[in-house]
Design a protein around this motif. Structure first.
Motif, PDB file in Angstrom:
ATOM      1  N   LYS A 154     -60.564  38.577 166.479  1.00 42.49           N
ATOM      2  CA  LYS A 154     -61.292  39.789 166.861  1.00 42.49           C
ATOM      3  C   LYS A 154     -62.308  40.175 165.795  1.00 42.49           C
ATOM      4  N   GLN A 155     -61.888  40.093 164.532  1.00 49.54           N
ATOM      5  CA  GLN A 155     -62.798  40.426 163.436  1.00 49.54           C
ATOM      6  C   GLN A 155     -63.977  39.467 163.409  1.00 49.54           C
ATOM      7  N   GLY A 188     -60.721  47.573 170.380  1.00 47.15           N
ATOM      8  CA  GLY A 188     -60.580  47.278 168.952  1.00 47.15           C
ATOM      9  C   GLY A 188     -61.082  48.432 168.104  1.00 47.15           C
ATOM     10  N   ASN A 202     -63.213  42.038 172.357  1.00 49.07           N
ATOM     11  CA  ASN A 202     -62.425  42.859 171.437  1.00 49.07           C
ATOM     12  C   ASN A 202     -62.038  44.158 172.125  1.00 49.07           C
ATOM     13  N   GLU A 221     -55.960  38.966 165.364  1.00 51.92           N
ATOM     14  CA  GLU A 221     -56.760  39.983 164.672  1.00 51.92           C
ATOM     15  C   GLU A 221     -57.929  39.356 163.929  1.00 51.92           C
ATOM     16  N   GLU A 222     -57.714  38.194 163.323  1.00 53.09           N
ATOM     17  CA  GLU A 222     -58.823  37.520 162.636  1.00 53.09           C
ATOM     18  C   GLU A 222     -59.889  37.068 163.636  1.00 53.09           C
TER      19      GLU A 222
END
Length: 601
Positions: free
Chosen positions: A379-380, A124, A121, A376-377
């Motif tokens: 990374k989350q 991030g 990430n 993004e999902e």
């Protein structure tokens, strides 16, 4: 002038680390171009950097996407140069008044340190300011001090402290006892303990289930300890180690590093591995596969798109399976993230399958518009799954501090001796009688990332200027990149020699049947970066694991763990003949092996 700027896929500035001279230079350009008002000081806004460098970065992306021929560097007037790098969709721009090769090495180190500090990430928002501060501390320590002053960081190998067998046993027993305490009191099954004295490695102990550390891991931990040395005596940070390349779970090993400064220049590093390695490895690899498919789409390579999708589908499937298998207990945020990630993947997967039936451009545009949200999902998911593992392992920092205090107490009576020994680890004077004309040597085990060499401060600078040593290493690297594993040459004062060879675990010499010089000349020798590009190989541990790749190239049928790589650098007075230098090199290795013991080096 020296600095680093990192741009994300939208060309926004994700990170900047510029020294004062470069900041003043860019401010002057910004004022000249009326991007900043006069008298605004030296505070650089990221929007100013974006406006100045956006044309260069946009051109770089166009050259890569449309022509698959991205810039490697720009050479400007007055020795002002720029070099480019790429990692997971982020463009790294290194700027400075150094040679191109020096800047490329510093850039490679910067990219590696970024991976250590952030994992997958990169930059991030979930990572927070702590990781960015840690990266800046490590970068500044390496570039302003270590790589210019110390031969260990020139060679990218950690110095080994030579001590007698009895003291060595005492140190190992003490570290083993601390690991056992962590296992019994905190349930930590995967842990390491490293003891450094005056920045030399005394011992490394690991629990049975811990993933072995890579040579680059050792060097990073040494840089980390140096970077935070001016701060409080106890500090804990979260990092992502690499692990040995031949392990299936290598690449991203989430770890908590507790640094304790003990008596007598001793530094104890206790590492706790957390996270489920199959899960972490799957998510980490998915980032790189995803970046590969993004690059293929940008280049419009329809033939390569389907294999790239199949690879992505395989890794996403592995990730979802690992989530079910290893994370039995999930908090609400992670549960919701998994549902969103699964839904976005199913939607993306259907669009890809539909595209492969008709290859309509409109479908590809829809895919490209949905990819950023999917990234993004992912990374989350990476961040939350690691947070869950961290919470489940619950490493008690107070317990690590108590363990460090016990180690310090047990080694207190040896502290002063270890400090004195570290200051006089190896003296070239001890070798002059048996090796007349020898001025300096550096013996490196690339498989363990450790080295032995006389300290530079013990040498008379008039006898061996430090610049000669730096030039020697740079010269040998240029030939190693061409496939030459033995190099000898002279100048007006010194005779230089360099040897690289391979051994099996019993110490027998392994002969490579491949003509490396011809192979490198015809095919090059590079490593696929995160976006699938081929980058030139730079010998060393930090920019890339050059020697591990070299072993796989030379001995494809042998397990990499069964091959050792050694290097020896020797500097003699110019009167010494080549024959004598070769004989000295052979006997020097045997002498060091007798003194150190093969089991420890």
């Amino acid at each position: 002038m020296n600095g680093l700027i990192v741009f994300n896929s939208a060309n926004d500035v994700a990170y900047q680390n510029l020294n004062a001279d470069l900041t003043d230079k860019i401010c002057h350009i910004a004022i000249t171009q009326r991007l900043m008002p006069e008298g605004s000081g030296s505070a650089l806004d990221s929007n100013v950097l974006l406006q100045i460098f956006s044309p260069i970065i946009s051109s770089q992306r166009i050259m890569h996407c449309q022509f698959d021929n991205a810039y490697a560097s720009f050479q400007c007037e007055q020795g002002f140069n720029l070099v480019f790098g790429e990692l997971l969709g982020f463009t790294f721009l290194k700027i400075g008044q150094l040679g191109i090769e020096q800047l490329q090495r510093q850039l490679g180190v910067a990219i590696t340190l970024t991976r250590y500090c952030y994992g997958a990430n990169l930059f991030g928002s979930q990572a927070g300011a702590m990781q960015q501060e840690l990266l800046t501390e490590c970068l500044n320590c390496y570039e302003t001090q270590l790589c210019k002053e110390e031969q260990a960081y020139l060679l990218e190998a950690l110095p080994k402290l030579i001590i007698n067998a009895e003291l060595k046993r005492t140190v190992h027993v003490t570290l083993d006892a601390s690991l056992e305490q962590l296992r019994q009191a905190g349930g930590q099954q995967r842990a390491h303990a490293l003891l450094l004295v005056s920045h030399k490695l005394v011992a490394l102990n690991s629990t049975r289930l811990a993933l072995p550390l890579a040579p680059a891991d050792l060097l990073f931990l040494a840089i980390l300890a140096r970077a935070v040395q001016a701060q409080k005596s106890q500090r804990a940070v979260a990092v992502f180690l690499q692990g040995v390349s031949h392990d299936v779970n290598s690449g991203c090993v989430p770890s908590i590093v507790h640094i304790s400064r003990l008596h007598g220049h001793q530094v104890l590093l206790q590492l706790i591995e957390y996270g489920h390695m199959p899960l972490t490895s799957s998510i980490y690899d998915t980032f790189f596969v995803l970046q590969k498919i993004v690059a293929v789409q940008q280049q419009g390579d329809a033939d390569a798109l389907k294999p790239a999708f199949e690879s992505l589908e395989s890794f996403v499937s592995q990730t979802l399976t690992a989530l079910k298998r290893h994370l039995k207990q999930r908090h609400d945020d992670l549960e919701n993230c998994i549902k969103k990630f699964t839904a976005r993947w199913e939607n993306l997967r259907k669009m890809y399958l539909e595209f492969f039936k008709s290859y309509e451009r409109e479908l590809l545009v829809r895919i490209e518009s949905n990819l950023p949200a999917f990234v993004e999902e992912l990374k989350q998911l990476f961040t939350l799954s690691l947070a869950t593992c961290d919470s489940a392992s619950n490493p008690q920092l107070d317990q690590l501090a108590d363990s460090a205090a016990i180690v310090e107490a047990k080694l207190l009576e040896f502290a002063e001796f270890l400090a004195v020994k570290a200051a006089r680890n190896i003296s070239i004077d001890a070798y002059l009688e048996d090796f007349p004309g020898l001025v300096h040597f550096m013996y490196v085990n690339r498989s363990t990332g450790q080295m032995l060499a006389p300290d530079l401060r013990q040498n008379n600078p008039q006898l061996l200027p430090k610049t000669k040593l730096w030039q020697m290493v740079e010269f040998t690297r240029s030939y190693l990149k061409k496939g030459q594993t033995t190099v000898m040459w002279k100048d007006r004062t010194f005779h230089y020699s360099y040897f690289l060879w391979f051994e099996d675990l019993s110490g027998g010499i392994l002969k490579c049947s491949l003509d490396l010089q011809q192979h490198f000349l015809s095919t090059g020798f590079g490593s696929a970066s995160g976006n699938g590009q081929k980058s030139p190989a730079e010998p060393g541990a930090l920019p890339m694991d050059y020697y591990s790749d070299l072993v796989e190239l030379c001995f494809p049928k042998l397990s990499p763990g069964k091959v050792r790589v050694y290097e020896l650098y020797c500097i003699h007075l110019g009167l010494v003949t080549a024959t004598c230098a070769v004989e000295h090199a052979r006997r020097l290795v045997a002498t060091i092996s007798d003194v150190v013991g093969e089991e420890t080096f």
